[in-house]
Write an enzyme that holds these catalytic residues in place. Structure first.
Site, PDB file in Angstrom:
ATOM      1  N   ARG A 288       0.813  -1.226   0.000  1.00 29.46           N
ATOM      2  CA  ARG A 288       0.000   0.000   0.000  1.00 29.46           C
ATOM      3  C   ARG A 288       0.843   1.271   0.000  1.00 29.46           C
ATOM      4  NH1 ARG A 288      -3.080  -3.641   3.069  1.00 29.46           N
ATOM      5  NH2 ARG A 288      -5.079  -4.093   2.069  1.00 29.46           N
ATOM      6  N   LYS A 310       2.959  11.303 -11.481  1.00 29.22           N
ATOM      7  CA  LYS A 310       2.174  10.352 -12.263  1.00 29.22           C
ATOM      8  C   LYS A 310       2.974   9.074 -12.484  1.00 29.22           C
ATOM      9  CE  LYS A 310      -0.655  13.556 -15.004  1.00 29.22           C
ATOM     10  NZ  LYS A 310      -0.991  13.960 -16.388  1.00 29.22           N
ATOM     11  N   GLU A 352       9.372  17.505 -25.730  1.00 27.20           N
ATOM     12  CA  GLU A 352       8.725  17.951 -24.492  1.00 27.20           C
ATOM     13  C   GLU A 352       9.189  19.353 -24.109  1.00 27.20           C
ATOM     14  OE1 GLU A 352       6.340  16.718 -22.825  1.00 27.20           O
ATOM     15  OE2 GLU A 352       6.219  14.587 -23.326  1.00 27.20           O
ATOM     16  N   LYS A 403       7.168  23.084 -16.009  1.00 27.84           N
ATOM     17  CA  LYS A 403       6.332  22.025 -15.423  1.00 27.84           C
ATOM     18  C   LYS A 403       6.182  22.215 -13.922  1.00 27.84           C
ATOM     19  CE  LYS A 403       5.403  17.130 -15.137  1.00 27.84           C
ATOM     20  NZ  LYS A 403       5.666  15.778 -15.652  1.00 27.84           N
ATOM     21  N   GLU A 413      -4.093  17.676 -11.253  1.00 29.58           N
ATOM     22  CA  GLU A 413      -4.620  17.846 -12.605  1.00 29.58           C
ATOM     23  C   GLU A 413      -6.130  18.076 -12.610  1.00 29.58           C
ATOM     24  OE1 GLU A 413      -4.572  15.292 -16.631  1.00 29.58           O
ATOM     25  OE2 GLU A 413      -2.609  15.462 -15.694  1.00 29.58           O
ATOM     26  N   ARG A 417      -3.123  22.158 -14.797  1.00 31.72           N
ATOM     27  CA  ARG A 417      -2.099  21.162 -15.092  1.00 31.72           C
ATOM     28  C   ARG A 417      -2.412  20.376 -16.360  1.00 31.72           C
ATOM     29  NH1 ARG A 417       0.624  16.510 -11.109  1.00 31.72           N
ATOM     30  NH2 ARG A 417       1.793  15.505 -12.770  1.00 31.72           N
ATOM     31  N   ASN A 421      -0.753  18.319 -20.993  1.00 29.62           N
ATOM     32  CA  ASN A 421      -1.125  17.256 -21.927  1.00 29.62           C
ATOM     33  C   ASN A 421      -1.093  17.723 -23.376  1.00 29.62           C
ATOM     34  OD1 ASN A 421      -1.669  15.141 -20.029  1.00 29.62           O
ATOM     35  ND2 ASN A 421      -3.540  16.241 -19.458  1.00 29.62           N
ATOM     36  N   HIS A 424      -0.458  15.370 -26.285  1.00 28.57           N
ATOM     37  CA  HIS A 424      -0.489  13.990 -25.802  1.00 28.57           C
ATOM     38  C   HIS A 424      -1.767  13.245 -26.166  1.00 28.57           C
ATOM     39  CE1 HIS A 424       3.010  15.316 -23.661  1.00 28.57           C
ATOM     40  NE2 HIS A 424       3.157  14.157 -23.057  1.00 28.57           N
ATOM     41  N   HIS A 428      -0.578  10.072 -27.868  1.00 33.39           N
ATOM     42  CA  HIS A 428      -0.747   8.734 -27.309  1.00 33.39           C
ATOM     43  C   HIS A 428      -1.465   7.806 -28.288  1.00 33.39           C
ATOM     44  CE1 HIS A 428      -0.302   9.994 -22.790  1.00 33.39           C
ATOM     45  NE2 HIS A 428       0.835   9.957 -23.434  1.00 33.39           N
ATOM     46  N   HIS A 440       7.677   8.330 -28.124  1.00 28.30           N
ATOM     47  CA  HIS A 440       6.812   9.266 -27.411  1.00 28.30           C
ATOM     48  C   HIS A 440       7.062  10.717 -27.816  1.00 28.30           C
ATOM     49  CE1 HIS A 440       4.350  10.989 -24.262  1.00 28.30           C
ATOM     50  NE2 HIS A 440       5.373  11.729 -23.873  1.00 28.30           N
TER      51      HIS A 440
END
Length: 524
Positions: A288, A310, A352, A403, A413, A417, A421, A424, A428, A440
């Site tokens: 956990r 993330k 990026e 960032k 997000e 935020r 993306n 993306h 993606h 990517h």
């Protein structure tokens, strides 16, 4: 473990800024002048009066050496602390020096507020002003010789702290669950054990590498951890985006089990974005949640994937559909590792970085000095004799700051935020439908251009805007057009599985203009 040294003329604000910066970064603050006074048992003005400047400089040197040996602190230096070449060498070997610039009039106004504590302002205002101007003239070349410099006039302490973070390549961000301490520089990989010990992460860890980074860095990281009395086991996973699956996460879990990791232990990721995402997700879900450290070794990971919390893995149906927010305790971006990257990987990182200029650093749109460096590379690798690691660190830290600002404002997000993306949603889908033959960063470049075209179709941007965006990416060798087998319609089904969808609506981060990205729900 390096220090962050603030240097500059008397009254330039080193102590004030240092305290703010130390609080922002959760680091200890040390003031060399206070260390001298504590050792001597008297004020600096008394030391000058009773012992002379030479004796003071000796005390100052000893205080600096103690701070250097301690490490991991923000250190305010006296105005002449680095005049001695040996002292300067000590500071530069043990950390990063930022020199504060300020006008003579502003300095005089500041130091005059505390006349009893500063030998510089003894003897009245006129004598003090003359003494200060003479001192600045004498030391002008000395102060100018420091490459990291920060002009302080007319700026608030908070604004200066933000600028200092960029110059130091040091940030702390909280993405909802815990703060991450982020450092950018050369040689940081060798400090992973010292930072883990400072943060109290535990005495046992698993170092997760892939088949590219394990032979290159595994033993080095293990040795750095051992030097801090931390037992480290190496776990190696296959390299590449195709292995970013729950099956690979299971391999990492089993490595944790074999090493006996409990809740008081931690993991270390050494590699690009795939290694970081998988290790972070495995750490988030092991017992956990255990803590972890990220040591990114690709440009793309350094400026984007390594920070923000993330973590996750892919499904066959789409990227990053399984995951969790679980921030690394420490991110150490050692830019020396970039020298081993193939040019294609450099360019993926630059995608990026270019995205960050569009989001929040418009003035840099045409000022990427290292873009020129990349343009001049051969097709195979970075020249082995490339030595401007300080410049490279500054390049990475500047982009990462975009960032950091966004994540600090919106850790989970919920709003702004989502602008990160940019490129993306389409990107993606391109990765998924090409079975990751398009990497990517390449997909982000293509996606950003396609999303600029979507902005034009929706009447949100001028007709020539997509060409401007395409030129930014194409200038460093990145693709800007969809593969021949794909068009925007072909991407719809994959984009409808995007994490940002609500029914048939998908929230796009559409580029509108330099420095302006709009969050727009689009019916697909």
């Amino acid at each position: 473990m390096r220090n962050l040294y603030l240097y500059g003329p008397p009254g330039s604000g080193k102590t004030t800024l240092g305290k703010i910066l130390a609080e922002r970064l959760s680091l200890e603050f040390l003031d060399v002048d206070r260390l001298v006074e504590d050792e001597a048992g008297k004020a600096i003005s008394a030391i000058f009066a009773e012992e002379g400047e030479s004796a003071f400089r000796g005390r100052e040197k000893r205080a600096l050496e103690k701070a250097a040996a301690k490490g991991g602190a923000v250190v305010a230096l006296g105005g002449g602390a680095l005049l001695d070449p040996a002292c300067r060498a000590c500071a530069e070997a043990s950390g990063v020096v930022v020199c504060l610039d300020c006008t003579a009039d502003e300095l005089l106004a500041r130091v005059s507020k505390t006349p009893g504590t500063r030998p510089l302002v003894a003897g009245g205002a006129e004598a003090a002003a003359e003494r200060l101007r003479k001192l600045l003239a004498t030391r002008q070349a000395h102060y100018a010789s420091f490459t990291r410099r920060l002009a302080t006039a007319g700026r608030s302490p908070e604004s200066l702290a933000e600028a200092a973070e960029v110059l130091f390549g040091a940030y702390q961000i909280t993405s909802g669950d815990r703060p991450s301490h982020v450092m950018v520089g050369a040689g940081l990989m060798d400090e992973v054990g010292a930072w883990a010990k400072l943060r109290g992460l535990g005495r046992r860890c698993v170092v997760v590498c892939d088949t590219n980074t394990a032979p290159r860095y595994g033993a080095r990281v293990q040795a750095a951890l051992a030097a801090a009395d931390i037992t480290a086991t190496i776990a190696t996973i296959p390299a590449g985006e195709r292995t970013k699956t729950i099956l690979t996460v299971q391999e990492i879990w089993r490595a944790f089990l074999a090493a006996g990791l409990g809740r008081g232990d931690f993991a270390v990721a050494v590699g690009g974005g795939v290694v970081g995402d998988l290790t972070g997700f495995a750490a988030a879900t092991w017992m956990r949640g255990i803590r972890w450290v990220n040591v990114p070794t690709s440009l793309l990971a350094m400026v984007d994937a390594s920070t923000g919390g993330k973590t996750g893995c892919d499904l066959a149906e789409g990227k990053n559909l399984v995951g969790a927010f679980h921030s690394p305790e420490i991110v150490l971006a050692d830019v020396a590792t970039l020298l081993t990257l193939p040019v294609r990987e450099w360019r993926c990182g630059l995608a990026e970085m270019a995205k960050h200029t569009i989001i929040g650093d418009a003035e840099q749109m045409s000022k990427f000095g290292f873009f020129d460096f990349i343009r001049n590379l051969a097709d195979e690798a970075v020249p082995a004799d490339f030595a401007d690691l300080d410049g490279l660190a500054a390049f990475v830290a500047r982009s990462l700051a975009v960032k950091v600002r966004v994540v600090r404002e919106d850790p989970r997000e919920k709003g702004v935020r989502a602008k990160l993306n940019l490129g993306h949603t389409v990107g993606h889908a391109v990765e998924t439908l090409t079975d990751y033959r398009v990497k990517h960063g390449e997909a982000v470049a293509i996606g950003t251009v396609e999303e600029a075209r979507l902005a034009v179709r929706m009447g949100l941007a001028p007709a020539d805007w997509p060409d401007c965006v395409a030129a930014l990416f194409a200038g460093v060798g990145l693709p800007t057009e969809l593969p021949e087998s794909l068009d925007f319609d072909a991407l719809r089904m994959v984009m409808l599985r995007d994490k940002k969808k609500e029914g048939n609506l998908v929230r796009f981060a559409l580029p509108i203009a330099p420095g302006e990205v709009s969050l727009v729900p689009v019916t697909l």
